[in-house]
Design a protein around this motif. Structure first.
Motif, PDB file in Angstrom:
ATOM      1  N   ASP A 259     -17.832  -7.249  71.565  1.00 14.34           N
ATOM      2  CA  ASP A 259     -19.081  -6.676  72.034  1.00 14.34           C
ATOM      3  C   ASP A 259     -19.992  -6.864  70.711  1.00 14.34           C
ATOM      4  O   ASP A 259     -21.111  -7.365  70.863  1.00 14.34           O
ATOM      5  CB  ASP A 259     -19.072  -5.318  72.372  1.00 14.34           C
ATOM      6  N   ARG A 260     -19.630  -6.502  69.701  1.00 17.93           N
ATOM      7  CA  ARG A 260     -20.297  -6.877  68.497  1.00 17.93           C
ATOM      8  C   ARG A 260     -20.812  -8.410  68.099  1.00 17.93           C
ATOM      9  O   ARG A 260     -21.777  -8.629  67.958  1.00 17.93           O
ATOM     10  CB  ARG A 260     -19.605  -6.362  67.181  1.00 17.93           C
TER      11      ARG A 260
ATOM     12  N   ARG B 198     -27.120 -11.040  54.988  1.00 20.42           N
ATOM     13  CA  ARG B 198     -26.617 -12.110  55.824  1.00 20.42           C
ATOM     14  C   ARG B 198     -25.255 -11.657  56.273  1.00 20.42           C
ATOM     15  O   ARG B 198     -24.554 -12.413  57.160  1.00 20.42           O
ATOM     16  CB  ARG B 198     -26.653 -13.375  54.960  1.00 20.42           C
ATOM     17  N   MET B 199     -24.668 -10.651  55.931  1.00 14.41           N
ATOM     18  CA  MET B 199     -23.297 -10.439  56.207  1.00 14.41           C
ATOM     19  C   MET B 199     -23.282  -9.182  57.138  1.00 14.41           C
ATOM     20  O   MET B 199     -24.023  -8.331  57.400  1.00 14.41           O
ATOM     21  CB  MET B 199     -22.444  -9.947  54.842  1.00 14.41           C
ATOM     22  N   ILE B 200     -22.250  -9.570  58.010  1.00 19.03           N
ATOM     23  CA  ILE B 200     -22.116  -8.409  59.125  1.00 19.03           C
ATOM     24  C   ILE B 200     -20.369  -8.130  59.135  1.00 19.03           C
ATOM     25  O   ILE B 200     -19.684  -9.351  59.110  1.00 19.03           O
ATOM     26  CB  ILE B 200     -22.699  -8.936  60.756  1.00 19.03           C
ATOM     27  N   GLU B 201     -20.000  -7.054  59.264  1.00 23.17           N
ATOM     28  CA  GLU B 201     -18.609  -6.746  59.234  1.00 23.17           C
ATOM     29  C   GLU B 201     -18.219  -6.504  60.573  1.00 23.17           C
ATOM     30  O   GLU B 201     -18.435  -5.749  61.477  1.00 23.17           O
ATOM     31  CB  GLU B 201     -18.238  -5.463  58.261  1.00 23.17           C
ATOM     32  N   ILE B 202     -17.068  -7.369  61.129  1.00 24.99           N
ATOM     33  CA  ILE B 202     -16.422  -7.376  62.514  1.00 24.99           C
ATOM     34  C   ILE B 202     -15.062  -7.454  62.104  1.00 24.99           C
ATOM     35  O   ILE B 202     -14.512  -8.493  61.811  1.00 24.99           O
ATOM     36  CB  ILE B 202     -17.172  -8.312  63.304  1.00 24.99           C
ATOM     37  N   PRO B 203     -13.853  -6.566  62.552  1.00 24.37           N
ATOM     38  CA  PRO B 203     -12.609  -6.854  62.182  1.00 24.37           C
ATOM     39  C   PRO B 203     -12.029  -7.494  63.178  1.00 24.37           C
ATOM     40  O   PRO B 203     -12.641  -8.052  64.230  1.00 24.37           O
ATOM     41  CB  PRO B 203     -11.969  -5.321  62.243  1.00 24.37           C
ATOM     42  N   VAL B 204     -11.013  -8.195  62.632  1.00 25.95           N
ATOM     43  CA  VAL B 204     -10.106  -8.905  63.917  1.00 25.95           C
ATOM     44  C   VAL B 204      -9.396  -7.782  64.733  1.00 25.95           C
ATOM     45  O   VAL B 204      -9.522  -6.844  64.470  1.00 25.95           O
ATOM     46  CB  VAL B 204      -9.112  -9.996  63.294  1.00 25.95           C
TER      47      VAL B 204
ATOM     48  N   ALA C  54     -19.115   1.599  60.608  1.00 24.77           N
ATOM     49  CA  ALA C  54     -18.990   0.387  61.081  1.00 24.77           C
ATOM     50  C   ALA C  54     -20.227  -0.422  60.530  1.00 24.77           C
ATOM     51  O   ALA C  54     -21.300   0.026  60.839  1.00 24.77           O
ATOM     52  CB  ALA C  54     -18.752   0.181  62.491  1.00 24.77           C
ATOM     53  N   SER C  55     -20.089  -1.555  59.931  1.00 26.90           N
ATOM     54  CA  SER C  55     -21.273  -2.453  59.306  1.00 26.90           C
ATOM     55  C   SER C  55     -21.834  -3.228  60.444  1.00 26.90           C
ATOM     56  O   SER C  55     -21.251  -3.585  61.433  1.00 26.90           O
ATOM     57  CB  SER C  55     -20.804  -3.349  58.562  1.00 26.90           C
ATOM     58  N   ARG C  56     -23.216  -3.086  60.553  1.00 27.86           N
ATOM     59  CA  ARG C  56     -24.073  -3.664  61.632  1.00 27.86           C
ATOM     60  C   ARG C  56     -25.209  -4.408  61.042  1.00 27.86           C
ATOM     61  O   ARG C  56     -25.550  -4.070  60.161  1.00 27.86           O
ATOM     62  CB  ARG C  56     -24.370  -2.610  62.645  1.00 27.86           C
ATOM     63  N   TRP C  57     -25.111  -5.484  61.706  1.00 26.31           N
ATOM     64  CA  TRP C  57     -26.491  -6.458  61.070  1.00 26.31           C
ATOM     65  C   TRP C  57     -27.686  -5.867  61.478  1.00 26.31           C
ATOM     66  O   TRP C  57     -27.864  -5.550  62.774  1.00 26.31           O
ATOM     67  CB  TRP C  57     -26.187  -7.908  62.040  1.00 26.31           C
TER      68      TRP C  57
END
Length: 461
Positions: A432-433, A228-234, A15-18
């Motif tokens: 949460d993310r 600058r990108m963060i991955e959070i799915p729907v 999971a991509s995190r900032w």
């Protein structure tokens, strides 16, 4: 190709995190200001649709805003009074709902029947949103979605003129979608200007929230730095979509579907999707009275399904309107298998969120689309369904026949999907993310520096 055939090896991407190592953290963590009783951080969300609309962006934004309000943030939403569905009585201009303050501006609601009507709805919202945004007090963070296209300019201007942090929640990419579908030409100077503005909004944002690695690749090509990108799915919701057994299912019985194998498409069947394979599968299975294709919702490509049903007398195709959100647990569990589709050229431009509702319902998923996309990768990784290439209707028919003949295999795929949904795509974990991101940004008002190094994995990695 059914999912129990050995799958190509592809390492699971974390999971991509900032990464915020170079940021100065708030003492006591990102929510310290809320817990200590200091001024609550103020967040403005801007999107054309919000509760009580049933549009996907409205539902996800409602979930997020209410979740952050529950955590102590002062959340405001700027949206349109016009509804996703025309002809519905508009809600009030100002109200508070579940702790979120809603500011609605006048906008037309002509519907999605033509490009001209859609553009009129967009333009009327642009005008009202820009005017309203600058009459509201200042915000620590402004989150703009992508409906209508380039509404992120509101966030860009508030960032420049009022010092707010800007987060661009990239639900889809425009005008990339229209260009990919051949609805616009890059040689058109107006389209070129829109593309330049859209890319500039991405580059100017403090953070861009992407839905997956293929979308990240698209945005990376616009000149947006990885950091600058963060991955959070729907997501879908644990308390909203949950398994209901087929036997004695109230909606199945009410619809006369007891004893049938129900293949369902639920939601908007839009231009980014394909209906050809679904219609062809219905044709080839029309003589099986135990298999029913049920389409719930709307969208421009649903016309193809309606026409085929009317002209060819496809009695195994049934159509229902959208159901209220509070009935999703009943509606989605009517299915024995869920249909999802996406045109290959839309990879990284859209990510069909209906996959997560299907997984939450504990039913297998039949995906018609490219071999490599967020949707296909998720299905293979979870082992929760079947992936079929566009144009291969016969493979879709075989998959339906396989699942109808082997309830055990279908149940196992559904179980795996539900398990993956709970681990990765449930509302609370995703919110949460988001809360972590909001806490970091609201703490300093403006990031002094963007950390170096990749924050989002590439789909080609």
């Amino acid at each position: 190709m059914v999912s129990d055939i050995p799958k190509p090896s592809s390492p699971r991407r974390p999971a991509s995190r900032w990464r915020a190592e170079s940021r100065r953290p708030m003492a006591g963590g990102p929510h310290a200001a809320i817990r200590s009783g200091r001024r609550r951080p103020r967040i403005l969300f801007v999107n054309q649709y919000y509760w009580p609309d049933h549009a996907s962006t409205a539902q996800h934004l409602t979930d997020l805003a209410e979740s952050l309000a529950d955590r102590g943030y002062e959340c405001h939403v700027l949206c349109a009074r016009g509804r996703y569905e025309p002809g519905v009585e508009p809600p009030p201009a100002e109200e508070e709902h579940n702790g979120v303050r809603i500011h609605r501006v006048r906008a037309t609601s002509l519907g999605r029947g033509s490009v001209i009507k859609r553009m009129a709805d967009y333009l009327s919202f642009y005008l009202g949103a820009f005017r309203k945004a600058f009459t509201l007090p200042g915000f620590d963070v402004v989150v703009t979605l992508t409906t209508p296209p380039i509404i992120g300019l509101v966030g860009t201007l508030l960032r420049r003129l009022r010092g707010s942090c800007q987060v661009y929640w990239s639900m889809d990419l425009h005008p990339d979608a229209s260009l990919a579908l051949g609805q616009m030409s890059r040689r058109n100077p107006v389209v070129a200007l829109l593309s330049w503005l859209s890319d500039a909004v991405y580059r100017q944002s403090d953070r861009v929230v992407v839905l997956g690695p293929y979308m990240a690749d698209r945005i990376r090509s616009k000149g947006v730095r990885d950091s600058r990108m963060i991955e959070i799915p729907v997501w879908s919701r644990l308390d909203e979509v949950y398994p209901i057994p087929r036997e004695g299912h109230p909606m199945r019985e009410a619809l006369g579907l007891s004893g049938k194998f129900v293949v369902m498409y639920s939601g908007n069947l839009g231009m980014a999707h394909s209906a050809v394979e679904f219609v062809e599968a219905a044709r080839r299975l029309r003589d099986r009275d135990d298999v029913v294709f049920l389409f719930v919702g709307g969208g421009p490509r649903l016309r193809e399904v309606k026409e085929a049903k009317r002209l060819e007398g496809l009695e195994n195709v049934r159509l229902l309107d959208y159901v209220p959100r509070e009935q999703l647990h009943e509606s989605l569990t009517v299915a024995d298998a869920h249909l999802v589709s996406m045109r290959p050229e839309m990879t990284g431009i859209v990510v069909p969120g209906k996959l997560y509702g299907a997984m939450a319902s504990e039913r297998p998923v039949l995906f018609v689309g490219p071999d490599h996309s967020e949707t296909a990768d998720t299905i293979r990784r979870a082992g929760c369904g079947v992936t079929v290439r566009l144009g291969e209707a016969e493979a879709l028919v075989r998959a339906i026949e396989h699942l109808a003949a082997d309830p055990g295999a279908a149940a196992e795929m559904g179980r795996k999907g539900r398990e993956a949904f709970l681990a990765e795509f449930e509302r609370d974990g995703c919110c949460d993310r988001w809360a972590e991101l909001m806490g970091e940004l609201a703490g300093d008002r403006r990031p002094a520096a963007v950390p170096d190094g990749p924050a989002v994995a590439s789909a080609s990695a």
